[in-house]
Design an enzyme around this catalytic site. Sequence first.
Site, PDB file in Angstrom:
ATOM      1  N   ASP A   1       0.827  -1.209   0.000  1.00  0.00           N
ATOM      2  CA  ASP A   1       0.000   0.000   0.000  1.00  0.00           C
ATOM      3  C   ASP A   1       0.865   1.265   0.000  1.00  0.00           C
ATOM      4  O   ASP A   1       0.658   2.184   0.800  1.00  0.00           O
ATOM      5  CB  ASP A   1      -0.962  -0.006   1.204  1.00  0.00           C
ATOM      6  CG  ASP A   1      -2.014   1.097   1.098  1.00  0.00           C
ATOM      7  OD1 ASP A   1      -2.232   1.624  -0.011  1.00  0.00           O
ATOM      8  OD2 ASP A   1      -2.609   1.450   2.134  1.00  0.00           O
TER       9      ASP A   1
ATOM     10  N   HIS B   1      -2.863   0.817  11.889  1.00  0.00           N
ATOM     11  CA  HIS B   1      -2.665  -0.594  11.568  1.00  0.00           C
ATOM     12  C   HIS B   1      -1.190  -0.893  11.376  1.00  0.00           C
ATOM     13  O   HIS B   1      -0.401  -0.005  11.104  1.00  0.00           O
ATOM     14  CB  HIS B   1      -3.406  -0.957  10.284  1.00  0.00           C
ATOM     15  CG  HIS B   1      -3.237   0.078   9.203  1.00  0.00           C
ATOM     16  ND1 HIS B   1      -4.167   1.052   8.960  1.00  0.00           N
ATOM     17  CD2 HIS B   1      -2.229   0.317   8.328  1.00  0.00           C
ATOM     18  CE1 HIS B   1      -3.758   1.843   7.981  1.00  0.00           C
ATOM     19  NE2 HIS B   1      -2.574   1.422   7.578  1.00  0.00           N
TER      20      HIS B   1
ATOM     21  N   GLN C   1      -3.324  -5.197   6.098  1.00  0.00           N
ATOM     22  CA  GLN C   1      -3.144  -4.116   7.081  1.00  0.00           C
ATOM     23  C   GLN C   1      -4.079  -4.381   8.255  1.00  0.00           C
ATOM     24  O   GLN C   1      -5.298  -4.228   8.141  1.00  0.00           O
ATOM     25  CB  GLN C   1      -3.446  -2.754   6.424  1.00  0.00           C
ATOM     26  CG  GLN C   1      -2.354  -2.347   5.434  1.00  0.00           C
ATOM     27  CD  GLN C   1      -2.786  -1.234   4.488  1.00  0.00           C
ATOM     28  OE1 GLN C   1      -3.789  -1.356   3.785  1.00  0.00           O
ATOM     29  NE2 GLN C   1      -2.016  -0.153   4.446  1.00  0.00           N
TER      30      GLN C   1
ATOM     31  N   ARG D   1       2.502  13.059  10.422  1.00  0.00           N
ATOM     32  CA  ARG D   1       1.200  12.966   9.761  1.00  0.00           C
ATOM     33  C   ARG D   1       0.481  11.763  10.348  1.00  0.00           C
ATOM     34  O   ARG D   1       0.916  10.626  10.179  1.00  0.00           O
ATOM     35  CB  ARG D   1       1.417  12.775   8.258  1.00  0.00           C
ATOM     36  CG  ARG D   1       0.158  12.464   7.452  1.00  0.00           C
ATOM     37  CD  ARG D   1       0.568  12.106   6.034  1.00  0.00           C
ATOM     38  NE  ARG D   1      -0.526  11.831   5.142  1.00  0.00           N
ATOM     39  CZ  ARG D   1      -1.178  10.670   5.037  1.00  0.00           C
ATOM     40  NH1 ARG D   1      -0.870   9.657   5.828  1.00  0.00           N
ATOM     41  NH2 ARG D   1      -2.132  10.511   4.163  1.00  0.00           N
TER      42      ARG D   1
ATOM     43  N   ASP E   1      -1.797   9.139  10.216  1.00  0.00           N
ATOM     44  CA  ASP E   1      -2.477   8.476   9.104  1.00  0.00           C
ATOM     45  C   ASP E   1      -3.813   7.869   9.554  1.00  0.00           C
ATOM     46  O   ASP E   1      -3.883   7.230  10.606  1.00  0.00           O
ATOM     47  CB  ASP E   1      -1.557   7.362   8.585  1.00  0.00           C
ATOM     48  CG  ASP E   1      -2.159   6.631   7.398  1.00  0.00           C
ATOM     49  OD1 ASP E   1      -2.490   7.301   6.409  1.00  0.00           O
ATOM     50  OD2 ASP E   1      -2.314   5.393   7.474  1.00  0.00           O
TER      51      ASP E   1
ATOM     52  N   GLU F   1      -4.800  13.428   9.269  1.00  0.00           N
ATOM     53  CA  GLU F   1      -5.255  12.988   7.949  1.00  0.00           C
ATOM     54  C   GLU F   1      -6.636  12.373   8.134  1.00  0.00           C
ATOM     55  O   GLU F   1      -6.792  11.162   8.269  1.00  0.00           O
ATOM     56  CB  GLU F   1      -4.284  11.972   7.321  1.00  0.00           C
ATOM     57  CG  GLU F   1      -4.595  11.713   5.850  1.00  0.00           C
ATOM     58  CD  GLU F   1      -5.175  10.337   5.512  1.00  0.00           C
ATOM     59  OE1 GLU F   1      -5.658  10.153   4.383  1.00  0.00           O
ATOM     60  OE2 GLU F   1      -5.144   9.431   6.370  1.00  0.00           O
TER      61      GLU F   1
ATOM     62  N   HIS G   1      -1.012  11.743  -2.890  1.00  0.00           N
ATOM     63  CA  HIS G   1      -0.810  10.375  -3.379  1.00  0.00           C
ATOM     64  C   HIS G   1      -2.114   9.590  -3.404  1.00  0.00           C
ATOM     65  O   HIS G   1      -2.175   8.506  -3.953  1.00  0.00           O
ATOM     66  CB  HIS G   1       0.217   9.676  -2.490  1.00  0.00           C
ATOM     67  CG  HIS G   1      -0.348   9.398  -1.130  1.00  0.00           C
ATOM     68  ND1 HIS G   1      -0.577  10.395  -0.209  1.00  0.00           N
ATOM     69  CD2 HIS G   1      -0.776   8.248  -0.549  1.00  0.00           C
ATOM     70  CE1 HIS G   1      -1.112   9.869   0.877  1.00  0.00           C
ATOM     71  NE2 HIS G   1      -1.238   8.570   0.697  1.00  0.00           N
ATOM     72  N   ASP G   2      -3.168  10.119  -2.736  1.00  0.00           N
ATOM     73  CA  ASP G   2      -4.445   9.412  -2.684  1.00  0.00           C
ATOM     74  C   ASP G   2      -5.417   9.956  -3.737  1.00  0.00           C
ATOM     75  O   ASP G   2      -5.132  10.924  -4.431  1.00  0.00           O
ATOM     76  CB  ASP G   2      -5.056   9.536  -1.284  1.00  0.00           C
ATOM     77  CG  ASP G   2      -4.461   8.516  -0.313  1.00  0.00           C
ATOM     78  OD1 ASP G   2      -3.993   7.453  -0.774  1.00  0.00           O
ATOM     79  OD2 ASP G   2      -4.460   8.791   0.903  1.00  0.00           O
TER      80      ASP G   2
ATOM     81  N   ARG H   1      -4.589   4.394  -7.809  1.00  0.00           N
ATOM     82  CA  ARG H   1      -3.849   5.558  -7.299  1.00  0.00           C
ATOM     83  C   ARG H   1      -2.426   5.609  -7.854  1.00  0.00           C
ATOM     84  O   ARG H   1      -1.790   6.658  -7.855  1.00  0.00           O
ATOM     85  CB  ARG H   1      -3.821   5.547  -5.764  1.00  0.00           C
ATOM     86  CG  ARG H   1      -5.180   5.840  -5.130  1.00  0.00           C
ATOM     87  CD  ARG H   1      -5.138   5.693  -3.624  1.00  0.00           C
ATOM     88  NE  ARG H   1      -4.825   4.318  -3.233  1.00  0.00           N
ATOM     89  CZ  ARG H   1      -4.590   3.947  -1.984  1.00  0.00           C
ATOM     90  NH1 ARG H   1      -4.628   4.824  -1.002  1.00  0.00           N
ATOM     91  NH2 ARG H   1      -4.315   2.685  -1.692  1.00  0.00           N
TER      92      ARG H   1
HETATM   93  C1  GLC Z   1      -4.101   6.736   4.410  1.00  0.00           C
HETATM   94  C2  GLC Z   1      -3.137   6.841   3.264  1.00  0.00           C
HETATM   95  C3  GLC Z   1      -3.530   5.894   2.185  1.00  0.00           C
HETATM   96  C4  GLC Z   1      -3.546   4.502   2.747  1.00  0.00           C
HETATM   97  C5  GLC Z   1      -4.417   4.423   3.984  1.00  0.00           C
HETATM   98  C6  GLC Z   1      -4.137   3.186   4.752  1.00  0.00           C
HETATM   99  O1  GLC Z   1      -5.365   7.160   4.083  1.00  0.00           O
HETATM  100  O2  GLC Z   1      -3.093   8.158   2.803  1.00  0.00           O
HETATM  101  O3  GLC Z   1      -2.635   5.976   1.113  1.00  0.00           O
HETATM  102  O4  GLC Z   1      -4.024   3.629   1.794  1.00  0.00           O
HETATM  103  O5  GLC Z   1      -4.159   5.459   4.898  1.00  0.00           O
HETATM  104  O6  GLC Z   1      -2.901   3.317   5.430  1.00  0.00           O
HETATM  105  C1  GLC Z   2     -10.690   6.911   2.652  1.00  0.00           C
HETATM  106  C2  GLC Z   2     -10.174   7.236   3.987  1.00  0.00           C
HETATM  107  C3  GLC Z   2      -8.878   7.975   3.922  1.00  0.00           C
HETATM  108  C4  GLC Z   2      -7.924   7.295   2.970  1.00  0.00           C
HETATM  109  C5  GLC Z   2      -8.542   7.016   1.671  1.00  0.00           C
HETATM  110  C6  GLC Z   2      -7.607   6.208   0.818  1.00  0.00           C
HETATM  111  O1  GLC Z   2     -11.126   8.061   2.029  1.00  0.00           O
HETATM  112  O2  GLC Z   2     -11.111   8.020   4.705  1.00  0.00           O
HETATM  113  O3  GLC Z   2      -8.305   8.029   5.179  1.00  0.00           O
HETATM  114  O4  GLC Z   2      -6.849   8.117   2.714  1.00  0.00           O
HETATM  115  O5  GLC Z   2      -9.715   6.298   1.867  1.00  0.00           O
HETATM  116  O6  GLC Z   2      -8.185   6.059  -0.410  1.00  0.00           O
END
Ligand code: GLC
Ligand code: GLC
Length: 661
Positions: free
Chosen positions: A155, A198, A266, A296, A298, A340, A404-405, A529
């Site tokens: 991931d 996680h 995860q 950050r 996460d 985040e 990145h998302d 992504r």
């Molecule tokens: C956060 C990250 C995302 C990841 C997810 C699980 O949202 O930005 O890229 O997939 O967490 O860690």
């Molecule tokens: C969802 C989650 C966010 C994560 C994203 C990854 O929107 O809320 O935390 O970054 O999925 O795609």
Amino acid sequence: MNAHDSRSMAVHSESSLTLKRLQPQLDAVWNRSSLSPIERQEFESRLETYFGELFDTLLELYGDRYDFFFHLQQILTSAAQAWVERSQSLKALDRQRINCPDWFSSQKVVGGALYVDLFSGSLNQLRQRIDYFKELGLTYLHLMPLFAVRPGDNDGGYAISDYRSVDPRLGTIQELRLLADELREAGIVLVLDFVFNHTSDDHLWAKMAQSGNYEHQQYYYIFPDRKIPDQYEHTLREIFPTVRRGNFTWHDGMQQWVWTTFNSFQWDLNYSNPAVFTAMLGELFFIANLGVDMLRLDAVAFIWKQMGTSCENRPKAHLLIQAFNRLTRIATPSLLFKSEAIVHPDDVVKYISKNECQISYNPTLMALLWESLATKKPTLLSQSLSHRHHLPDQTAWVNYLRCHDDIGWTFDDADAAALGINGYDHRRFLNQFYTGQFDGSFARGVPFQQNLATGDMRISGTMASLAGLELALDLKDPTQVDLAIGRITLLFGVSLSVGGIPLLYLGEEWGVLNDYDFTSDPTKASDSRWVHRSKMNWDYFDNLVSEPTPDDSLEASIRRRIFTSIQNLINCRKSLPGLAGQKMELVFSGNPHVLGFLRIWEGNRITVLGNFSDESQTIKGNHLRTAGLGRFFRDMISDQTLATSHDLVLEPYQIVWLVRQ
Ligand code: GLC
Ligand code: GLC
């Protein structure tokens, strides 16, 4: 005295008593260390300040556990030990930032985010690129997760198998420390992820759990059958529905179900167990002491589970972060948290406070900027900004355009309804628009996590491909190219001026297009992504310094234009004290295509006007005069002087930052 007062009196007395009882623990740490009396005193005075709140919070989280006091001892020892191990240069920074807690509100702070491997190959090679960050004007660098990960799909680094070692493909812990030191010398703050919701399924704790170890099975949510998972599922969302239906994964080895909100590898940590809090605190301090300025946090929304709820944004999730925050105030006081939470705007804001996360991604601004480009009107954006931009003291938004998302359309349906917009239909329209399926769309986005059951979907794609550059180049249409560049600079013009820390996702400054090659890598193919996670091409930069030649290719000249516009906007922002802080008031532009707002900081005022349409738009001179611009003003971006005796004409997608002359 009311019930609340008498409870706080009781907690206060309990906390003083507890601190007294813990003192020998603390003395033991000091006696093993070579701390100076002053350093001990610094820690103890911060402990004195914050212990009451910390104790209260931990009591609410874990007070009903028989082993509460044991964990409290561990927590305090860990904090004291973190201070002992903190380097002198970090301690100096701590002292400095204690005296200047809102240092990040300066207009001089400009952020960038990147993947080490994709950008430079390794940590050592990244050190060679510090000049590049300076050239672009960055003072804040977020490195995507770089710790050891599981083999295969990880991931993008978010499946961590060891928080104390770097992925060997990128470097070593020593090299990370060296990089942190060099960045600090260059005036660049370092931001790393704290992936605390996680661990990877091959983290030592998960492996112990798999081998049947009771203690470590309690670190996760593990169930022998579907009974409890099914009860939880009633009220849970699916975050990655194309990975797996539901939120639990069957583990063949253990013959049990594991809670996995994201990918099946995860494993969600169980924070109702204080041992998990204590263990992760140790990892947090380790990372902080590498020389990290901001963590950050996460996936913050997901860290506390409660049966019968969505298990997102629970009140105890906030308590948990507040407890971590109090501990960082005590042991690593210059460290900040960035939230985040990519959730409903009412929930996003609840994480933001000097006692919780001092800074936060601003997903609503991000989504609504793209929404405004699609509709050519910043109406919903203005509606949202009018009551959602304000933040408490000593906090800031992190304003980003892409990351990145994926993009999820996280605006408030009531904000939309107030304008007669149906949220559900509007999201469908935006998904159609950004996947290029809507007539007249300029965007080349890719669907992400399309949920056929709910019709829900998010969007992947780079800034430039979403803004129309990919289509324009395919069409070889110079007018479309200009419009695409206009959209890019308009969006940057807003994120750099609206109030908060602007954050670039590196590659944006070159107008990097979608990269469809990820589909040939089996560990990435199912996650779109990766279309917006591509390798930096250093030729772009090398060609930038050489003068344009007559046979300069169209693409090279476009890249040069995008890079220099962004660089100029950054420089311009840094020179304008009025852009510091968060204070923002909307300005009525009298034109539905034009976003208008005023920024004020310590007597400096800047009026921002941005045209979201692909046609010129006029703003009446009297609207400018009521916005307090006087007779003459200067646009700091184009460096032109203008007069309010005339109407102001904005070119397609033009943005101006106006200062009274
Ligand atoms: C956060 C990250 C995302 C990841 C997810 C699980 O949202 O930005 O890229 O997939 O967490 O860690
Ligand atoms: C969802 C989650 C966010 C994560 C994203 C990854 O929107 O809320 O935390 O970054 O999925 O795609």
